[in-house]
Design a protein around this motif. Structure first.
Motif, PDB file in Angstrom:
ATOM      1  N   GLU A 133      -2.461  -6.709  -5.913  1.00 33.48           N
ATOM      2  CA  GLU A 133      -3.589  -7.209  -5.138  1.00 33.48           C
ATOM      3  C   GLU A 133      -4.350  -8.270  -5.931  1.00 33.48           C
ATOM      4  O   GLU A 133      -4.778  -9.289  -5.378  1.00 33.48           O
ATOM      5  CB  GLU A 133      -4.531  -6.062  -4.760  1.00 33.48           C
ATOM      6  N   THR A 169      -4.192  -6.672   1.262  1.00 35.78           N
ATOM      7  CA  THR A 169      -3.567  -5.349   1.170  1.00 35.78           C
ATOM      8  C   THR A 169      -2.465  -5.193   2.207  1.00 35.78           C
ATOM      9  O   THR A 169      -1.375  -4.682   1.919  1.00 35.78           O
ATOM     10  CB  THR A 169      -4.615  -4.240   1.351  1.00 35.78           C
ATOM     11  N   ASN A 220       1.672  -4.752   1.630  1.00 40.74           N
ATOM     12  CA  ASN A 220       2.517  -3.728   2.248  1.00 40.74           C
ATOM     13  C   ASN A 220       3.741  -4.359   2.903  1.00 40.74           C
ATOM     14  O   ASN A 220       4.847  -3.812   2.831  1.00 40.74           O
ATOM     15  CB  ASN A 220       1.709  -2.940   3.284  1.00 40.74           C
ATOM     16  N   HIS A 236      -7.623  -5.756   8.885  1.00 38.10           N
ATOM     17  CA  HIS A 236      -6.567  -6.694   8.515  1.00 38.10           C
ATOM     18  C   HIS A 236      -5.931  -7.359   9.729  1.00 38.10           C
ATOM     19  O   HIS A 236      -5.164  -8.321   9.588  1.00 38.10           O
ATOM     20  CB  HIS A 236      -5.482  -5.997   7.698  1.00 38.10           C
ATOM     21  N   ASP A 253      -9.772  -9.082   1.271  1.00 35.12           N
ATOM     22  CA  ASP A 253      -9.217  -7.864   0.677  1.00 35.12           C
ATOM     23  C   ASP A 253      -8.293  -7.105   1.631  1.00 35.12           C
ATOM     24  O   ASP A 253      -7.153  -6.771   1.279  1.00 35.12           O
ATOM     25  CB  ASP A 253     -10.353  -6.959   0.206  1.00 35.12           C
ATOM     26  N   SER A 307       0.037  -1.421  -7.934  1.00 33.84           N
ATOM     27  CA  SER A 307      -0.378  -2.122  -6.710  1.00 33.84           C
ATOM     28  C   SER A 307      -1.725  -2.813  -6.868  1.00 33.84           C
ATOM     29  O   SER A 307      -1.971  -3.850  -6.250  1.00 33.84           O
ATOM     30  CB  SER A 307      -0.438  -1.142  -5.532  1.00 33.84           C
ATOM     31  N   SER A 308      -2.601  -2.252  -7.705  1.00 30.90           N
ATOM     32  CA  SER A 308      -3.904  -2.890  -7.907  1.00 30.90           C
ATOM     33  C   SER A 308      -3.737  -4.255  -8.562  1.00 30.90           C
ATOM     34  O   SER A 308      -4.472  -5.201  -8.268  1.00 30.90           O
ATOM     35  CB  SER A 308      -4.808  -1.999  -8.761  1.00 30.90           C
TER      36      SER A 308
END
Length: 503
Positions: A333, A491, A495, A60, A487, A329-330
């Protein structure tokens, strides 16, 4: 090995310097201008492919990092880097620039060198926005984009081009003033313009709310969101085909990108508190602007309003995450990824739709739906492409237009049924205004003698539309590579979104 090379600087400056060389090439011949412009655009695209091949999607952090001291007294650096959010947008930019140059190969008769040079310079500036890691550098590229587009519309635009350019410039410049004020305030507070450092800066509630509103004004105008959207239809109608393509496909995405780089990570508390405002405005864009599109009689205006409605899905996906709990959280995303996929998808679909309108306009010099009818009888190849892009614009499953919208609607359903219900109306409204246009333009008997004389697309036009068809179907049938690329970055952004940065 690749990470040590100045790939990002090459992506930015190759088209900018190339654009200046094109201006010199006009002294040789028109043919040299065309081929040099195309070669520079292709070279930039190949560099973006090298960037993509060397990009590690599992990380990331910013990659291909470059930094040179610029104005050290104010801690301003020429700092570049990309993550999984920026790379797809860079690819979108390089692909669409090639197609715009090919599409304008024979259409542009006057000042062709200046025309192609403007698009190449604009390409470099847009890539600079997606690469900048210093806030002032971002702002310079962010503002610099206005100049080439201002010239493109003002010189090669329609009869009301002066009105459209001034309105376009004033709206976007007005929003940018608030961005500059916010950046200066952050510098005085944090002592740096480094975006990563600004994202870690501790701000109280009032500071975050005021900064968020400043960011919101700047990026909402750029997208554009309701009610600051009125400059876009005028700009599209008066812009030449290439200008409309780049404006819809890439420049509108800069606003969405700004929310991801500044609003959500720097002011996460304010983003969560004002998420309902962004969601409400996004839903208004989706529903109300959809009805406005139904009333249009000009094809360009219809597609322009359609763009505003579809970009509402982008902002809805970005901010509906605050209506989802950490346990979901999924789905958060899914919402962010859906917003990103929608940005890329809309870039290809809207660009294709404007190219199709440009094909018709070049032949009949009219964008009025009433002037057409039965085009399929005289232009069957063109009609096939136009219908495919129209279906994608309406969100047909199997096309890229469906993927992003479905992801956002699904995540919205988990957050609130009514949000999802209102968002899903775009599937009805989008089909209504798009099919209404297609029915009257493409199908039926030949409407008049001018339509009867139309000639089908040539090999150059076929190539542009074929490439966009492949991209629209590829993302629609196999979106996994695009989603996997972003992805890790999504993520990480999620956060950051669930932090508060409060003292």
């Amino acid at each position: 090995m690749l990470s040590s090379l100045p790939i990002l600087s090459t992506l930015i400056w190759l088209p900018i310097i190339g654009g200046l060389l094109v201006l010199v090439a006009k002294k040789i011949s028109v043919s040299s201008v065309r081929w040099l412009s195309l070669l520079i655009a292709i070279a930039t695209f190949l560099v973006s492919i090298v960037l993509t091949k060397g990009f590690d999607s599992s990380q990331h952090t910013m990659q291909f990092y470059e930094q040179i001291a610029w104005i050290e007294v104010f801690n301003i650096y020429y700092a570049l880097g990309v993550d999984g959010i920026a790379v797809p947008l860079i690819l979108l930019t390089t692909v669409m620039t090639i197609l715009v140059i090919i599409a304008g190969w024979e259409i542009s008769k006057e000042r062709i060198a200046e025309y192609f040079a403007a698009f190449l310079i604009l390409e470099g500036l847009m890539i600079g926005v997606f690469c900048a890691l210093d806030a002032i550098l971002f702002y310079i590229f962010f503002e610099g984009m206005l100049i080439p587009m201002f010239l493109i519309i003002g010189i090669w635009g329609g009869p009301r081009r002066v009105y459209a350019t001034i309105k376009f410039f004033l709206y976007t410049f007005f929003g940018s003033v608030f961005l500059l004020i916010a950046l200066i305030y952050l510098y005085l507070h944090a002592g740096t313009f480094e975006i990563a450092a600004l994202q870690l800066t501790t701000l109280d509630q009032t500071q975050q709310l005021l900064l968020f509103l400043a960011f919101f004004i700047a990026f909402a105008v750029k997208i554009p969101m309701w009610p600051v959207h009125t400059w876009l239809p005028d700009a599209h109608v008066e812009a030449p085909t290439g200008g409309s393509v780049i404006l819809a496909a890439i420049m509108l995405k800069v606003g969405g990108y700004g929310f991801l780089r500044f609003s959500i990570p720097i002011t996460p508390y304010a983003s969560s508190q004002l998420a309902y405002l962004i969601i409400a405005i996004s839903l208004i864009a989706i529903v109300y602007i959809g009805y406005v599109a139904l009333a249009q009689r000009d094809m360009k205006k219809l597609i322009a309003y359609s763009s505003i409605a579809h970009m509402g899905f982008v902002t809805l996906g970005f901010f509906v995450i605050y209506k989802l709990t950490l346990a979901n959280s999924s789905y958060s995303e899914l919402a962010l990824q859906g917003g990103m996929v929608q940005m890329i998808s809309h870039g290809f679909i809207s660009g294709a739709m404007f190219l199709c309108v440009g094909v018709l306009y070049d032949r009949m010099h009219s964008r009025q739906i009433a002037d057409y009818g039965g085009v399929v009888n005289t232009m069957p190849k063109f009609a096939t492409f136009f219908v495919i892009f129209a279906m994608a614009n309406a969100g047909l499953p199997g096309t890229s237009g469906f993927v992003g919208e479905f992801m956002v609607i699904l995540a919205s359903f988990k957050a609130n049924v009514w949000i999802a219900f209102l968002a899903a109306t775009t599937l009805i409204l989008g089909a209504a205004y798009t099919l209404w246009m297609i029915k009257r333009v493409v199908f039926g008997s030949v409407a008049n003698d001018e339509v009867a004389k139309l000639k089908d697309i040539n090999s150059r036009e076929f190539f542009c539309l074929f490439v966009l068809t492949i991209l629209v179907l590829w993302i629609g049938l196999w979106p996994a590579p695009l989603i996997e690329m972003m992805d890790a970055s999504v993520t990480n952004l999620l956060n950051q979104a669930h932090q508060t940065n409060l003292p």
